[in-house]
Design a protein around this motif. Structure first.
Motif, short mmCIF file in Angstrom:
data_model
loop_
_atom_site.label_atom_id
_atom_site.label_comp_id
_atom_site.label_asym_id
_atom_site.label_seq_id
_atom_site.Cartn_x
_atom_site.Cartn_y
_atom_site.Cartn_z
N PRO A 38 0.83 -1.21 0.00
CA PRO A 38 0.00 0.00 0.00
C PRO A 38 0.86 1.26 0.00
O PRO A 38 2.06 1.19 0.23
CB PRO A 38 -0.80 -0.12 1.30
CG PRO A 38 -0.07 -1.11 2.14
CD PRO A 38 0.72 -1.99 1.24
N SER A 39 0.22 2.38 -0.24
CA SER A 39 0.90 3.66 -0.30
C SER A 39 1.71 3.92 0.97
O SER A 39 1.23 3.68 2.08
CB SER A 39 -0.16 4.76 -0.47
OG SER A 39 0.48 5.99 -0.59
N GLY A 40 2.95 4.35 0.81
CA GLY A 40 3.78 4.69 1.96
C GLY A 40 4.50 3.53 2.61
O GLY A 40 5.15 3.69 3.63
N CYS A 41 4.44 2.33 2.00
CA CYS A 41 5.05 1.16 2.64
C CYS A 41 6.56 1.09 2.41
O CYS A 41 7.25 0.25 2.98
CB CYS A 41 4.40 -0.13 2.15
SG CYS A 41 4.75 -0.50 0.43
N GLY A 42 7.08 1.97 1.55
CA GLY A 42 8.53 2.02 1.36
C GLY A 42 9.05 1.44 0.06
O GLY A 42 10.25 1.30 -0.14
N LYS A 43 8.14 1.11 -0.86
CA LYS A 43 8.59 0.45 -2.09
C LYS A 43 9.44 1.37 -2.98
O LYS A 43 10.47 0.93 -3.51
CB LYS A 43 7.44 -0.19 -2.86
CG LYS A 43 6.20 0.65 -2.96
CD LYS A 43 5.02 -0.21 -3.38
CE LYS A 43 3.84 0.68 -3.78
NZ LYS A 43 3.39 1.61 -2.69
N SER A 44 9.04 2.65 -3.11
CA SER A 44 9.85 3.56 -3.94
C SER A 44 11.20 3.80 -3.28
O SER A 44 12.23 3.86 -3.97
CB SER A 44 9.15 4.90 -4.14
OG SER A 44 7.97 4.70 -4.86
N THR A 45 11.21 3.94 -1.96
CA THR A 45 12.48 4.14 -1.25
C THR A 45 13.41 2.97 -1.51
O THR A 45 14.60 3.14 -1.78
CB THR A 45 12.20 4.30 0.26
OG1 THR A 45 11.28 5.37 0.44
CG2 THR A 45 13.46 4.58 1.03
N LEU A 46 12.87 1.76 -1.46
CA LEU A 46 13.67 0.56 -1.70
C LEU A 46 14.24 0.57 -3.12
O LEU A 46 15.42 0.32 -3.35
CB LEU A 46 12.79 -0.67 -1.46
CG LEU A 46 13.44 -2.03 -1.30
CD1 LEU A 46 14.66 -1.97 -0.40
CD2 LEU A 46 12.44 -3.02 -0.71
P1 ATP Z 1 3.58 5.36 -2.73
O1 ATP Z 1 2.95 4.15 -3.33
O2 ATP Z 1 2.57 6.28 -2.11
O3 ATP Z 1 4.55 6.06 -3.63
P2 ATP Z 1 5.76 4.03 -1.36
O4 ATP Z 1 5.44 2.68 -0.87
O5 ATP Z 1 6.55 4.13 -2.60
O6 ATP Z 1 4.41 4.88 -1.46
P3 ATP Z 1 7.84 5.62 -0.16
O7 ATP Z 1 7.73 6.76 -1.11
O8 ATP Z 1 8.98 4.71 -0.31
O9 ATP Z 1 6.48 4.77 -0.16
O10 ATP Z 1 7.81 6.22 1.31
C1 ATP Z 1 7.92 5.40 2.46
C2 ATP Z 1 7.79 6.24 3.72
O11 ATP Z 1 8.93 7.06 3.87
C3 ATP Z 1 6.58 7.15 3.70
O12 ATP Z 1 6.01 7.14 4.98
C4 ATP Z 1 7.17 8.51 3.38
O13 ATP Z 1 6.41 9.53 3.96
C5 ATP Z 1 8.55 8.40 3.98
N1 ATP Z 1 9.53 9.22 3.23
C6 ATP Z 1 9.82 9.13 1.93
N2 ATP Z 1 10.78 10.02 1.57
C7 ATP Z 1 11.10 10.70 2.71
C8 ATP Z 1 12.03 11.76 3.02
N3 ATP Z 1 12.82 12.27 2.09
N4 ATP Z 1 12.07 12.19 4.30
C9 ATP Z 1 11.28 11.67 5.26
N5 ATP Z 1 10.39 10.67 5.03
C10 ATP Z 1 10.29 10.19 3.79
#
Ligand code: ATP
Length: 364
Positions: A38-46
Motif C-alpha cells: 500500500p501507499s507509503g510502505c517504502g517500495k519507492s524508497t527501496l
Molecule cells: P507510494 O505508493 O505512495 O509512492 P511508497 O510505498 O513508494 O508509497 P515511499 O515513497 O517509499 O512509499 O515512502 C515510504 C515512507 O517514507 C513514507 O512514509 C514517506 O512519507 C517516507 N519518506 C519518503 N521520503 C522521505 C524523506 N525524504 N524524508 C522523510 N520521510 C520520507
C-alpha cells in the motif's frame, strides 16, 4: 545481466523514521521482480536505494557479488523508468531514444541500429519522427521504455510505470512489458501498489507493509500460501473473506457454518494450534448450492442473503454478510492471535461452503 542481493538493507530518514527495515532478499539474474504494497510502505524508497538515488542507511546492496552501496547511480548500469515518463517534449521520439547513447558517445550507425531495434520491439517505428505532444500516454510510456532499452542496462527499474494510463491501456501495456522482459531477459525490478499488476507480471513478488517485507514468493505461492494475515488480505481480487472461527478437532466452526477439514489441511496443523483462529476463505471456495451436489465435494451448506451482485460478463460477484464476522470481531482476534498458517493451497477446492442464495439484490 545482474543478480541483486539485499542484505539487511535499511533506510532511516533524518527524523529517525525507518522507511525500509532490514530488507533481505535476492533478485535473480533475469528475474521479473515486483515490490508491492500500500501507499507509503517504502517500495519507492527501496527501489531508489537499488538504483542509487537514495543512500542506504545500513545493510549491504550487492550487484553480481560486488558491494555497490557507494557506487554512483550512473555507474550502476541500471535504467529507471518513471511513472511520469520523463521524456523531453522538444525532442522527437528518435532523439529521445538516442539521448542516452549520445551521452555515451555511441557511434552514429550503432546508435541508429539500437534505436530502430528498440522502436521495432515497442511498435514505435512509425512514430520515430514525432514529438511526444502528438503521442498517446501509452506511446509516451513506450518511448520512456525505449530510452531505457537502448542503453542495454544490467537491470531495469520501474516505478509505477503504468499508473498514469487508463485502465484499458494499462492492461495492454502490462502484456507489452511482460513480452519485452521475456524477450530481453533483463533483470527487472518493478514497483506497484496494484496487486493485480504484481500477480500478472512478477516471477516473484515482495509484499511490503510499513517498511517491512512480509513475504517474498511467486504469485501462486502468495495466493495459496500467504505468510500472514496482511498478505492474505492484500493479495487477491476480490479479497479473501476473513472471519473469526474456532477449531475443534477437525471441525472448523465458521460464523455461518461448520466445515470438516480435509486430511491434507489437518496434516499441516501441529498440536499447538490455537482453538481461536481467523479463517480465510477465497471467494471461489463458495459455490452456489443450486449448482453443486453434496456428492461432488465435501462441504456444508448455509443460507445467505446477497445484497449486491456485480456482473462482469465472464464472472459474477455476489456480496453478502454473515453475522459475527464483522470488522470488530476480527480486529479483536487479530490483536491477540499469533499467525498459524495452515495454508489452503490445492486443498482449497475440497473446502466448499455452499451458499444457498436468498437474493435480495437485483441482477443487473
Ligand atoms: P507510494 O505508493 O505512495 O509512492 P511508497 O510505498 O513508494 O508509497 P515511499 O515513497 O517509499 O512509499 O515512502 C515510504 C515512507 O517514507 C513514507 O512514509 C514517506 O512519507 C517516507 N519518506 C519518503 N521520503 C522521505 C524523506 N525524504 N524524508 C522523510 N520521510 C520520507
Amino acid at each position: 545481466m545482474a543478480e541483486i542481493v539485499l542484505d539487511a538493507v535499511t533506510k532511516s530518514f533524518g527524523d529517525g523514521y525507518e522507511a525500509v527495515k532490514h530488507a533481505d532478499f535476492t533478485i535473480g539474474d533475469g528475474e521479473f521482480f515486483i515490490l508491492v504494497g500500500p501507499s507509503g510502505c517504502g517500495k519507492s524508497t527501496l527501489l531508489n536505494m537499488i538504483v542509487g538515488l537514495e543512500d542506504i542507511s545500513s545493510g549491504e546492496l550487492r550487484v553480481d557479488g560486488e558491494r555497490v552501496n557507494d557506487v554512483d547511480p550512473k555507474d550502476r548500469n541500471m535504467a529507471m523508468v518513471f511513472q511520469s515518463y520523463a521524456i523531453y517534449p522538444h525532442m522527437t521520439v528518435r532523439e529521445n531514444m538516442e539521448f542516452p547513447l549520445k551521452l555515451r558517445k555511441t557511434p552514429k550507425d550503432e546508435m541508429a541500429r539500437k534505436v530502430e531495434e528498440a522502436a521495432g520491439l515497442l511498435e514505435l517505428t512509425e512514430h520515430l519522427d514525432r514529438k511526444p505532444a502528438n503521442l498517446s500516454g501509452g506511446q509516451r510510456q513506450r518511448v520512456a521504455m525505449g530510452r531505457a532499452i537502448v542503453r542495454d542496462p544490467a537491470a531495469f527499474l520501474m516505478d509505477e510505470p503504468l499508473s498514469n494510463l487508463d485502465a484499458k491501456l494499462r492492461v495492454q501495456m502490462r502484456t507489452t512489458i511482460s513480452r519485452l522482459q521475456q524477450r530481453l531477459g533483463t533483470t527487472t525490478v518493478y514497483v506497484t501498489h496494484d496487486q493485480v499488476e504484481a500477480m500478472t507480471l512478477g516471477d516473484r513478488v515482495a509484499v511490503l507493509r510499513r517498511g517491512e517485507v512480509q513475504q517474498v514468493a511467486s504469485p501462486r505461492q502468495l495466493y495459496q500460501n500467504p505468510a500472514n494475515l496482511f498478505v492474505a488480505g492484500f493479495i487477491g481480487s476480490p479479497a479473501m473473506n476473513l472471519m473469526p472461527a474456532e477449531l475443534d478437532g477437525r471441525t472448523l466452526r465458521l460464523p455461518m457454518v461448520d466445515l470438516e477439514l480435509p486430511d491434507q489441511v489437518m496434516a499441516r496443523l501441529d498440536d499447538g494450534a490455537p482453538s481461536k483462529v481467523i479463517a480465510g476463505l477465497r471467494p471461489e471456495a463458495f459455490e452456489d448450492a443450486a449448482l453443486v451436489s453434496d456428492a461432488e465435494a465435501p462441504g456444508a451448506t448455509f443460507t445467505a442473503t446477497v445484497d449486491v451482485i456485480e456482473w462482469l460478463g465472464s464472472e459474477m460477484f455476489a456480496h453478502f454478510e454473515v453475522e459475527g464476522s464483522g470488522a470488530a470481531e476480527l480486529q479483536e482476534l487479530a490483536e491477540d492471535l499469533e499467525t498459524v498458517n495452515i495454508g489452503v493451497g490445492e486443498e482449497q477446492a475440497q473446502l466448499v461452503a455452499r451458499v444457498d442464495v436468498m437474493s435480495s439484490a437485483k441482477e443487473q
